[in-house]
Design an enzyme around this catalytic site. Structure first.
Site, mmCIF file in Angstrom:
data_model
loop_
_atom_site.group_PDB
_atom_site.id
_atom_site.type_symbol
_atom_site.label_atom_id
_atom_site.label_comp_id
_atom_site.label_asym_id
_atom_site.label_seq_id
_atom_site.Cartn_x
_atom_site.Cartn_y
_atom_site.Cartn_z
ATOM 1 N N GLY A 320 0.831 -1.221 0.000
ATOM 2 C CA GLY A 320 0.000 0.000 0.000
ATOM 3 C C GLY A 320 0.857 1.260 0.000
ATOM 4 O O GLY A 320 0.585 2.211 -0.747
ATOM 5 N N ASP A 339 10.145 -7.531 2.716
ATOM 6 C CA ASP A 339 9.233 -8.101 3.724
ATOM 7 C C ASP A 339 9.708 -9.498 4.081
ATOM 8 O O ASP A 339 10.229 -10.225 3.221
ATOM 9 C CB ASP A 339 7.792 -8.154 3.204
ATOM 10 C CG ASP A 339 6.778 -8.206 4.334
ATOM 11 O OD1 ASP A 339 6.149 -7.176 4.626
ATOM 12 O OD2 ASP A 339 6.642 -9.294 4.963
ATOM 13 N N CYS A 436 0.031 0.761 12.950
ATOM 14 C CA CYS A 436 -1.431 0.932 13.023
ATOM 15 C C CYS A 436 -1.904 0.524 14.419
ATOM 16 O O CYS A 436 -2.958 -0.090 14.576
ATOM 17 C CB CYS A 436 -2.144 0.157 11.921
ATOM 18 S SG CYS A 436 -1.785 -1.596 11.919
#
Ligand code: SAH
Length: 554
Positions: A320, A339, A436
């Site tokens: 994203g 990642d 988040c």
């Protein structure tokens, strides 16, 4: 008493019957049925004596008569008896035969009657079965109805219970605000509040304790309410493929009701309503936009990647933020999208392709080891793995599952990753840290750790969006520059809970221990340390007073 019945001659019996008339009915019965021993009246005794005399004379007569008759007579009697017996047997056999025939006849008749009655019987049984079945069905229906009624009552009770709990929550909040605790202590009220909040909103008590230490009661309720409501769907326009105005027009034509996210972004659109699935329109499939929460735009804007730079996105999947970085760089320079999860990297590849990103190299390392692979990046984004405590509205399972130990586990990994991200960056380069999660341990505590261990400083994100980072939490104190970090709350900003901060790397290498103790004053004061400090202060004061007194005496 002998069981044998007394033997009377005919004469004796006639006499007995004669006198019996004078006796009561009961006595006669006794005389007939039993020995004469029980006869008590004087008359009776006398009669019996007469009887005995007569019996004796009678016996003598009988004996003489018997002698005259001789043995033949006796034999005749025996033969007669035998004949009588034979006749009796024949008669019995005849009777038996007759009875047998009669029985057979009866049976036949019965069978005919039974045969005639059989259909009637079966009809009766059928009707009986039908009635029973109907009764069973009725019972089942009644049972179902009573069960449904019970369920309804339970639901109503549950609702009233929840209303009662919410009333109590509001009451406690009011009491805590007014600071008139009555018979309870503040701690007791807070504990009760926590318990009710767990029940009402469905959180585990460990996580709720963390939130109660973060928010004041009224704000906590607002935060929990916001976590139970969905955030608006937002999309980011991919300027590598289209323009916002163009995309907005196309989507409106497809029946999408939308608006811009806010003044702070030129690429965000909020979707209010849609007749088509937003994740499956031709525009989506051809990479004209990304489904992305508005708060996720912020760390990329803070990173502010420039054309032709070398950027590291340390935890990139599913891409994203990587795709946004590429778009801001207009596909110039190079992005290393790393990642640790191979599975998630599949989605990253797909998104890079769909969005037309051509300046990206995908790697698959543990971020903690990346400095050994490559360094000297102009900018590094660490969008760290976290507990997701900011996106509870998207994943309510977090309420029950995540506990303090998960927060601390993530905090530990985040500390390692942030040092690694700093080490991958060039001197004077930029590092953006984001999560988040709204938890302090995953945000301010991690940044403070970076400040304590590397030559970095917090700088302004250049964005107004979000509340300032916290300067203290529980017994922890943070660096004053922590207010440059930004916190996004669902109940304040109507976006997913988020945290982002911008660091500038001043120099390479770790901060040496001696310098650390000089530069970084103890920012984390434990309760124990505070207590000791107070005790020392008291001692110092005591000694000072003593000295004063001694001086006055002199
Ligand atoms: N930046 C992404 C979301 C990242 S979520 C986006 O905007 O789309 C956090 C990511 O960290 C996950 O994909 C997870 O696989 C990755 N991760 C977890 N541990 C890691 C590690 N030690 N090194 C690198 N990445 C890690």
């Amino acid at each position: 008493m002998s069981n044998k019945k007394p033997q009377f001659s005919k004469k004796t019996l006639q006499l007995a019957q004669k006198y019996a008339k004078q006796l009561s009915q009961k006595d006669v019965i006794e005389l007939k049925s039993d020995d004469d021993n029980d006869i008590k009246s004087d008359d009776e005794e006398l009669n019996i004596k007469d009887d005995q005399n007569e019996q004796n004379s009678g016996q003598q007569e009988d004996e003489q008569f018997e002698e005259q008759q001789g043995e033949d007579e006796e034999n005749n009697v025996d033969e007669e008896d035998e004949n009588d017996e034979d006749q009796d047997d024949e008669q019995n056999e005849e009777d038996d035969e007759q009875n047998g025939d009669q029985e057979e006849e009866n049976q036949d008749e019965q069978e005919i009657v039974e045969q005639k009655e059989e259909p009637k019987k079966q009809k009766k049984i059928k009707i009986q079965q039908q009635v029973e079945e109907e009764q069973e069905q009725e019972d089942e229906q009644n049972e179902l109805e009573s069960y449904q009624e019970e369920e309804q009552q339970n639901d109503q009770l549950f609702e009233t219970d929840l209303n009662a709990i919410m009333n109590r929550i509001n009451k406690i909040i009011e009491i805590l605000k007014q600071k008139e605790y009555g018979k309870f202590s503040r701690e007791e009220l807070l504990n009760e509040l926590k318990k009710h909040l767990c029940t009402y909103y469905g959180y585990n008590s460990d996580l709720m304790s963390h939130f109660t230490s973060m928010f004041k009661p009224a704000e906590l309720v607002a935060f929990l309410d916001a976590n139970d409501a969905p955030r608006p769907i937002t999309i980011r326009v991919n300027t590598l493929r289209t323009r916002r105005k163009e995309l907005a027009q196309t989507l409106v034509q497809r029946g999408v009701n939308l608006d811009s996210v806010g003044d702070w972004t030129k690429v965000g659109l909020v979707i209010y309503e849609s007749k088509v699935p937003i994740g499956a329109t031709p525009e989506y499939l051809s990479g004209h936009y990304m489904l992305q929460s508005a708060s996720s735009f912020l760390p990329v804007l803070a990173l502010a990647p420039q054309m032709n730079e070398r950027i590291l996105d340390m935890a990139a999947a599913p891409g994203g933020k990587t795709t946004y970085i590429a778009q801001l760089m207009k596909n110039s320079g190079v992005i290393f999208a790393n990642d640790t999860s191979k599975d998630r990297e599949k989605a990253l590849f797909y998104n890079l392709q769909r969005m037309g990103v051509t300046n990206c190299i995908v790697t698959n390392y543990d971020g903690r080891k990346f400095p050994k692979v490559m360094k000297n990046f102009d900018r590094v984004l660490l969008d760290a793995p976290c507990t997701g405590l900011g996106i509870i509205s998207k994943d309510p399972s977090i309420k029950a599952q995540k506990q303090m130990r998960d927060i601390l586990k993530h905090s530990h990994l985040q500390k390692e990753l942030i040092l690694s991200a700093i080490d991958c960056c060039k001197k004077g380069g930029i590092i953006v840290y984001s999560t988040c999660s709204v938890s302090v341990h995953e945000n301010e505590v991690v940044l403070q750790y970076a400040l304590n261990n590397r030559h970095v400083k917090l700088i302004d994100t250049g964005l107004e969006v979000g509340n300032p980072g916290l300067l203290k939490f529980d017994d922890k104190k943070f660096h004053p520059s922590m207010n440059l970090a930004r916190r996004i709350y669902p109940h304040v900003h109507n976006m997913d809970g988020f945290f982002y901060a911008k660091l500038k790397k001043i120099n390479h290498g770790p901060i040496k221990e001696e310098v650390k103790s000089e530069v970084q004053k103890p920012v984390v004061m434990t309760k124990k340390m505070k207590k000791k400090e107070k005790q020392m202060e008291k001692l110092r004061l005591g000694e000072a007073r003593k000295q004063q007194q001694q001086q006055q005496q002199q």
